[in-house]
Design an enzyme around this catalytic site. Structure first.
Site, PDB file in Angstrom:
ATOM      1  N   GLU A   4      16.879   3.153  18.329  1.00 35.05           N
ATOM      2  CA  GLU A   4      16.219   4.447  18.524  1.00 35.05           C
ATOM      3  C   GLU A   4      15.919   4.630  20.012  1.00 35.05           C
ATOM      4  O   GLU A   4      15.318   3.740  20.616  1.00 35.05           O
ATOM      5  CB  GLU A   4      14.917   4.509  17.710  1.00 35.05           C
ATOM      6  N   ARG A  42      11.570   0.410   8.082  1.00 37.74           N
ATOM      7  CA  ARG A  42      12.067  -0.206   9.302  1.00 37.74           C
ATOM      8  C   ARG A  42      13.575  -0.040   9.376  1.00 37.74           C
ATOM      9  O   ARG A  42      14.281  -0.274   8.390  1.00 37.74           O
ATOM     10  CB  ARG A  42      11.726  -1.708   9.348  1.00 37.74           C
ATOM     11  N   CYS A  72      11.903   4.906   5.101  1.00 32.33           N
ATOM     12  CA  CYS A  72      10.882   5.312   6.064  1.00 32.33           C
ATOM     13  C   CYS A  72      10.081   4.086   6.510  1.00 32.33           C
ATOM     14  O   CYS A  72       8.923   4.220   6.936  1.00 32.33           O
ATOM     15  CB  CYS A  72       9.945   6.348   5.453  1.00 32.33           C
ATOM     16  N   LYS A  93       0.830  -1.216   0.000  1.00 28.58           N
ATOM     17  CA  LYS A  93       0.000   0.000   0.000  1.00 28.58           C
ATOM     18  C   LYS A  93       0.857   1.255   0.000  1.00 28.58           C
ATOM     19  O   LYS A  93       0.612   2.193  -0.758  1.00 28.58           O
ATOM     20  CB  LYS A  93      -0.929  -0.013   1.210  1.00 28.58           C
ATOM     21  N   ILE A  94       1.871   1.295   0.870  1.00 29.25           N
ATOM     22  CA  ILE A  94       2.693   2.500   0.957  1.00 29.25           C
ATOM     23  C   ILE A  94       3.569   2.632  -0.276  1.00 29.25           C
ATOM     24  O   ILE A  94       3.698   3.725  -0.853  1.00 29.25           O
ATOM     25  CB  ILE A  94       3.537   2.484   2.247  1.00 29.25           C
ATOM     26  N   ASP A  99       8.813  -6.757  -6.048  1.00 31.69           N
ATOM     27  CA  ASP A  99       7.919  -7.376  -5.071  1.00 31.69           C
ATOM     28  C   ASP A  99       7.535  -8.741  -5.616  1.00 31.69           C
ATOM     29  O   ASP A  99       6.797  -8.833  -6.594  1.00 31.69           O
ATOM     30  CB  ASP A  99       6.674  -6.515  -4.854  1.00 31.69           C
ATOM     31  N   HIS A 128      11.805   9.107  13.245  1.00 25.97           N
ATOM     32  CA  HIS A 128      10.719   8.122  13.137  1.00 25.97           C
ATOM     33  C   HIS A 128       9.347   8.824  13.191  1.00 25.97           C
ATOM     34  O   HIS A 128       8.489   8.477  14.009  1.00 25.97           O
ATOM     35  CB  HIS A 128      10.824   7.085  14.255  1.00 25.97           C
ATOM     36  N   ALA A 144       4.755   8.528  10.190  1.00 23.04           N
ATOM     37  CA  ALA A 144       3.314   8.363  10.415  1.00 23.04           C
ATOM     38  C   ALA A 144       2.759   9.384  11.394  1.00 23.04           C
ATOM     39  O   ALA A 144       1.585   9.327  11.749  1.00 23.04           O
ATOM     40  CB  ALA A 144       3.035   6.957  10.934  1.00 23.04           C
ATOM     41  N   ASP A 172      14.344   7.917   8.132  1.00 21.90           N
ATOM     42  CA  ASP A 172      13.404   8.213   9.209  1.00 21.90           C
ATOM     43  C   ASP A 172      13.477   7.158  10.303  1.00 21.90           C
ATOM     44  O   ASP A 172      12.972   7.371  11.400  1.00 21.90           O
ATOM     45  CB  ASP A 172      11.983   8.285   8.653  1.00 21.90           C
TER      46      ASP A 172
END
Length: 530
Positions: free
Chosen positions: A260, A231, A229, A150-151, A170, A280, A283, A255
């Site tokens: 972290e 993982r 952006c 989706k992203i 993919d 991060h 979202a 990101d």
């Protein structure tokens, strides 16, 4: 009246919706597991974000709990097996963050191309160094999207508006579906070699950890720019720093990081003059947080009222887990899907799952879904489960079917599961059985019969059946420090091509696979990780 426990910060609309539906709730933030253990027995529902880890022990203590709501996509901070065994429904909010994450990815790409953060810092420091900040246009450049979920699709659509050519990798996206999106599906090697910009949108697992490392970065077009952006850990950060210093990578926009907040080593990377770094926040928009809060609250309320939910994570597993005879075969089907998908090159077109034997008749459909889960979970950026696997497969343009047959044919096992995967160039069929609970076995591949456990790293290859072949491969593994845990052999007859399956204790490096491929008389070499 139902009671809901909230242990992470959510948008206020969550509290408003709970109150509107007559649900009592309490907010307890930053509690230790011991403190939570003293609270959870009083609540019917529990809503969290990423800050709370719900362990098996907490689930056991939550004697009234019927639903857990994860405000977001990932559910790796919830012990799903424990929840399933206890009959606790887990729901998530997978859609709320999509646009925010895609927009942040595009913004990071533009900031990287035009060096906007560095130019801003220069101006605010009282400088006016225009010549230092000559950037690059995006128009006409090639964007490689690794993981076209989706992203990834949302990013591709937006960057096509900048007249970028978009390549995609993919394994479970069908070619006709990609064409409709204006994305050219290619191999990873080709994507690395041709892309001016690469953005990753995959989960972090054994297949993707360190996907961009010293070896693969060297395959990339010199001067490539990277965006992550998704993982932390998908890009090997120490290797990225070296590639930035050498100029092989012209810039990176990050990101997410493997640690972290940042360790000193990662801080070096974030401070590199050709890196754009954010904490991060992909979202973290007001709109995304509100969407997520609304979606998860509505799902939890519906579950508490015994109404259907639209984002269940483990509902199908709940039904299957109630049948002890089904669970070992569900695990087997998942593993067969993982194996089959790693034994083909190119994008999948069709997946067929066959169940054999009277005992599996009633489970044929859910076994097919379990195999789909195994196939898709390696590359899907959102959790894949028994509920959404079929839907995700349809979205990716895959043709799937399940079959059931009474007899297992010539095999001496009463019940078998077979997963057949097809690409444009090849069809492969993996067969397995369960000898006892917890003892799933691989028993066949493409007509070869053998027996081995579907676990750990596995090396598959075909070879001319002559003396010394196994010793040669064993020598290569030994030289690389890779220990053989078990092996299985299958052949159609003396002197014919044989199949060898080797289980190892250590991961098999790419260079080792290439050395095995170079042996005269060896072909069709694949490394499978489970």
């Amino acid at each position: 009246m139902s009671r809901v426990l909230i242990t992470d910060n959510l948008a206020p609309v969550c509290h408003d919706l709970l109150a509107q539906h007559g649900v009592d709730f309490e907010v307890h933030l930053k509690k230790s597991e011991t403190e939570l253990a003293d609270l959870v027995s009083e609540f019917d529902g529990w809503i969290i974000r990423s800050g709370t880890t719900i362990t098996a022990d907490l689930i056991e203590r939550a004697t009234k709990l019927s639903v857990i709501g994860r405000a977001g996509v990932g559910v790796d901070n919830i012990d799903l097996d424990a929840a399933t065994r206890k009959g606790v429904l887990v729901v998530n909010a997978p859609d709320g963050n999509t646009i925010s994450t895609a927009e942040h990815t595009c913004a990071m790409m533009q900031a990287l191309a035009r060096r906007i953060p560095h130019a801003h810092a220069s101006v605010t420091a009282g400088e006016w160094a225009r010549k230092q900040f000559s950037g690059a246009e995006l128009m006409g450049k090639t964007l490689g999207v690794v993981g076209v979920g989706k992203i990834g699709r949302a990013v591709a659509r937006r960057m096509q508006g900048f007249e970028m050519r978009v390549l995609g990798f993919d394994p479970v996206l069908a070619e006709d579906a990609a064409r409709r999106l204006g994305i050219e599906l290619v191999s990873l090697d080709r994507l690395f070699a041709e892309s001016d910009y690469i953005t990753v949108h995959t989960p972090l697992n054994d297949a993707t950890r360190g996907l961009l490392n010293a070896e693969t970065l060297a395959q990339c077009k010199p001067g490539v720019r990277l965006v992550n952006c998704a993982r932390g850990g998908i890009i090997a950060e120490a290797d990225l720093l070296d590639a930035l210093d050498s100029g092989q990578v012209a810039g990176a926009a990050l990101d997410v990081f493997s640690e972290e907040p940042l360790s000193d080593d990662l801080l070096r990377l974030a401070r590199h003059p050709r890196v754009v770094a954010t904490p991060h926040i992909a979202a973290s928009t007001g709109e995304a947080q509100e969407k997520v809060a609304v979606q998860i609250t509505e799902q939890v309320v519906r579950a508490l009222n015994d109404e259907p939910v639209s984002t269940p994570v483990n509902a199908g597993a709940l039904r299957a887990a109630a049948q002890p005879e089904a669970k070992p075969f569900l695990d087997l089907a998942d593993r067969l899907g993982q194996v089959a998908s790693q034994l083909v090159d190119g994008n999948l077109r069709r997946i067929t799952v066959r169940s054999y034997g009277e005992a599996l008749h009633r489970y044929a459909e859910v076994l097919a879904v379990a195999a789909l889960r195994g196939i898709m979970a390696r590359w899907s950026p959102e959790p894949v489960n028994l509920i959404n696997a079929s839907t995700l497969a349809r979205e990716m343009g895959l043709h799937t079917s399940e079959e059931w047959r009474t007899s297992s044919g010539d095999y001496d096992y009463p019940n078998l599961v077979e997963v057949i995967v097809e690409t444009a160039d090849r069809t492969r069929a993996v067969i397995g059985t369960v000898r006892a609970p917890g003892d799933g076995r691989l028993v066949g591949l493409d007509g070869y019969r053998f027996e081995g456990k579907p676990e750990g790293p596995l090396l598959f290859y075909r070879n001319v059946d002559r003396p010394g072949m196994l010793a040669t491969v064993g020598g290569i593994l030994a030289e690389a420090g890779v220990n053989i845990a078990a092996l299985a052999l299958g052949r159609s007859g003396p002197g014919a091509m044989a199949l060898t399956v080797i289980s190892t204790d250590e991961l098999i490096p790419t260079e080792v696979r290439r050395q095995v491929e170079a042996i005269e008389g060896v072909e069709d070499v694949h490394v499978v990780t489970l």
